[in-house]
Design an enzyme around this catalytic site. Sequence first.
Site, PDB file in Angstrom:
ATOM      1  CB  CYS B 159      -0.936  -0.008   1.206  1.00 58.86           C
ATOM      2  SG  CYS B 159      -2.200  -1.276   1.072  1.00 58.86           S
ATOM      3  CG  HIS B 160       0.622   3.733   2.113  1.00 53.94           C
ATOM      4  ND1 HIS B 160      -0.273   3.037   2.886  1.00 53.94           N
ATOM      5  CD2 HIS B 160      -0.092   4.568   1.323  1.00 53.94           C
ATOM      6  CE1 HIS B 160      -1.504   3.463   2.571  1.00 53.94           C
ATOM      7  NE2 HIS B 160      -1.413   4.380   1.632  1.00 53.94           N
TER       8      HIS B 160
END
Lengths: 280, 195, 431
Positions: B159-160
Amino acid sequence: MRRVMGHEKRTWRAVSLGAIAGVAGIMALGAAVAPSLAAEGETELKHVDWSFSGPFGMYNNAQLQRGYQVYKTVCANCHSMDLVSFRNLGEPGGPEFSEAAVKALAESVQVTDGPNDKGEMFKRPGRPSDRFPTPFPNEEAARAASGGAYPPDLSVMAKAREGGADYLYSLLTGYEEPPAGVEMSPGMFYNTAFPGHQIAMPPPLSDGVVPYTDDTEQTVENYAKDVSAFLMWAAEPKLEQRHTLGHRVILFLFVFAIIMFLAKKAVWKRVNKDHPPSTA
Amino acid sequence: MAHSTTDDHDDDVNRRDVILIAAGGFAAVGGAAALWPLVDQMNPDASAEALASIDVDLAPVKEGQAITVMWRGKPIFIRHRTAKEVEEANAVDLSELPDPLARNPNVDGAAPATDANRTAEGKEPWLIMIGICTHLGCIPKGQAPGDNKGEYGGWFCPCHGSQYDTAGRIRKGPAPENLWIPPYAFTSDTTIKIG
Amino acid sequence: MADLGHPSTYRPTTKLGEWFDARLPVARMMHNQFVDYPTPRNLNYWWTFGGILVVCLAIQIVTGIVLAMHYVASPDEAFNSVEFIMRDVNWGWFLRYTHAVGASMFFVAVYIHTFRGLYYGSYKAPREILWMLGVLILLLMIATAFMGYSLPWGQMSFWAVTVITNLFSSIDMVVPGLGTSLVQWIWGGYAVGGPTLTRLFALHYLLPFVIAGVVMLHIWALHMPGNNNPSGIEVKTKGDTVPFHPYYTIKDGFALVVFLLIFFALVFYAPNYLGHPDNYIPADPLQTPPHIVPEWYFLPFYAILRAIPNKLMGVIALFGAIAILFFVPWLDRSKVRSTSYRPIYRWFFWLFVLDCLMLGYLGSQTPEGIHLILSQLGTIYYFGFFLVIMPLVGIFETPRPRPGSITESVLGRTAPPDRTANPAARPEVVK
């Protein structure tokens, strides 16, 4: 002042009569909603003095344990009970098997789980958190194995039939030879308790078919009693908590009602002094 | 002693007050008792409580393999680490770690994030963690053989970009904490009970 | 709102109270309407059921909302979700049984409350709108209860919905095709199914709040003229009344506790007594139960429906039996309010009560033989009571002398002789 008292007395009489009429009305209507059995051809309902009857009724742990054994040995071959979990067998107010016994009973059955990473359903030993397994994957398979009739799920059966546990007991002990002149349809059995008297289920119980571990006599009558009590618990597992809490709540409300009555009287005692009735 | 009407009145008022206080008391108790079920019904139900603890059999998990099981609705990463992976974890200097704490309820709250503090004693190859990235809750990659395990050979959150090492500790990226360890214990040589 | 008869006695006790009172005088309104409110001093216990009904509505709404947190309105899940509530949700069995028994108790109270209104002429001018709002509340309650009963999706749930919604197809006999379209619109399909259940749930959740709104209008309409009372004589002086608090708050409170005692005796000891075992059988669209019966509070109307052999006329009779209630203020032509002073009418009234009880019993039986005949006679009397008895007895009956005022009926004292022309208005000693 006396006339005011007389007014109260009249009110009390009216209220008591009203209350009695009301309660009688509720009971009559309650009785009225019971379908008339006479119309069904005089089915026989035997009455058993169950330990769980009445407001003070409680289950008998040993009876429920025997009842579970009857269910598992005999009934579970065709009838599911898919709203009950193994862990319920150990909870208070029921058979109250020990934690180890519950784990063992769960592990003794294979439960379908999955899909796994390959997308397949697989079988694994049961856990206490699992529901009771169903004997057939779906209704159609159940019917195919039972001559077209569907053995219904037993989870709430004790509440789904007029007469409750009495009816279940009467059904299980109601298998007889058909009386003279009664034509039985093929594959059906005569039963005194079943509406219409022809039931597709063959008599499931016979003496000695379930090996009890205590010294209860292994008769059809005892099997029927024990499994009917077990089915009642399966349908109403919270009965004991309900009754126990009920005693406390009703006692509380009864005392509260007396206090409120005295409070009402005390408040109204001086009504004519504080708020004189007058035509002025 | 003659009772004047004032005495009667006072007696009445006292009696009335006592009864009214009793009535009020009963109403308050009844009200509170009635309120409790309305609140408690929102708590986890019996079937959720039944799954509050689960037993996991670790015997089928060979060295180098990882499995994911569900516990209380959360994924639990179980990795049977190789000796090399354990060595790499032990070699890390604690001052390099963005999060110095072990995040393990099975040991003291202030325990540092050594590899020993993130595993069970005598069972160092077994790393058992809650597989939820401590940044914003995604499930990091690294359990399956073909997954991107990130620079540190542990887990990588797509995701990040948070990167966790072979002991599940955050090394790079926005996640503030190491992956949390669930409460668990070994109930036999090859089985654990989580929760 | 009606005249208090004196300036409001509300005095805010805190600065915050004053600040609020100047901006949104809710506390003042509560004080004026429920504390300082002049209420006839001679109300009997039949008057406690209004307060009891408000509590019943609150209990149903609160238990309903928490049940809705766990219930799933889909045909595959509904029955099992109710059992999940009964077995696994903390206190779920208690909440479900309270809600189910609560519906019955709600109807016990509303029927007593309505019969009180009929007996004491509480529907007469100037309380006509009050009465009609009450009938509207009854209608909304009937709709709400009907929808609620369908939600467990048992055999009775399913088939009751099927039978009652099918009634609308009788409109086909008037406008061909219209009835069938209407029924399919209600069902959301060609038979009762998933779409029907979900919309029944949505509306069942909505309607109680509509009821709450109409109840507020009902209380507003009551407080305009003020309460009726057992003598039927309007309040004339301050001495006829006492403040609502503490006299009627404590009396209503006592009656409420007794009501709750009966309510919870049922919940804890006989929660399924007023229900039907068939509703513990999951709904089967392919198998009709041998006897479809509604809950007990619908039985009188069910008897009326089935008493009439013609489908359309039966439906008209069913709705007519409730609709006729709206017209009672104009059907009763008596100049006297309270049946206490109407010796002839009283017999017909109690016969009507018995008729309703009889129709209730007959609603649970199959409509054939003697049951059918009695249902038909009962239906004739039901409509006859409203359409024939009320107007005619009202016109021709000689009432007993009424007291001059509430105070007089309470004190039982003779008033000075009234030399008005109307002898019926002369008060005499009444017990």
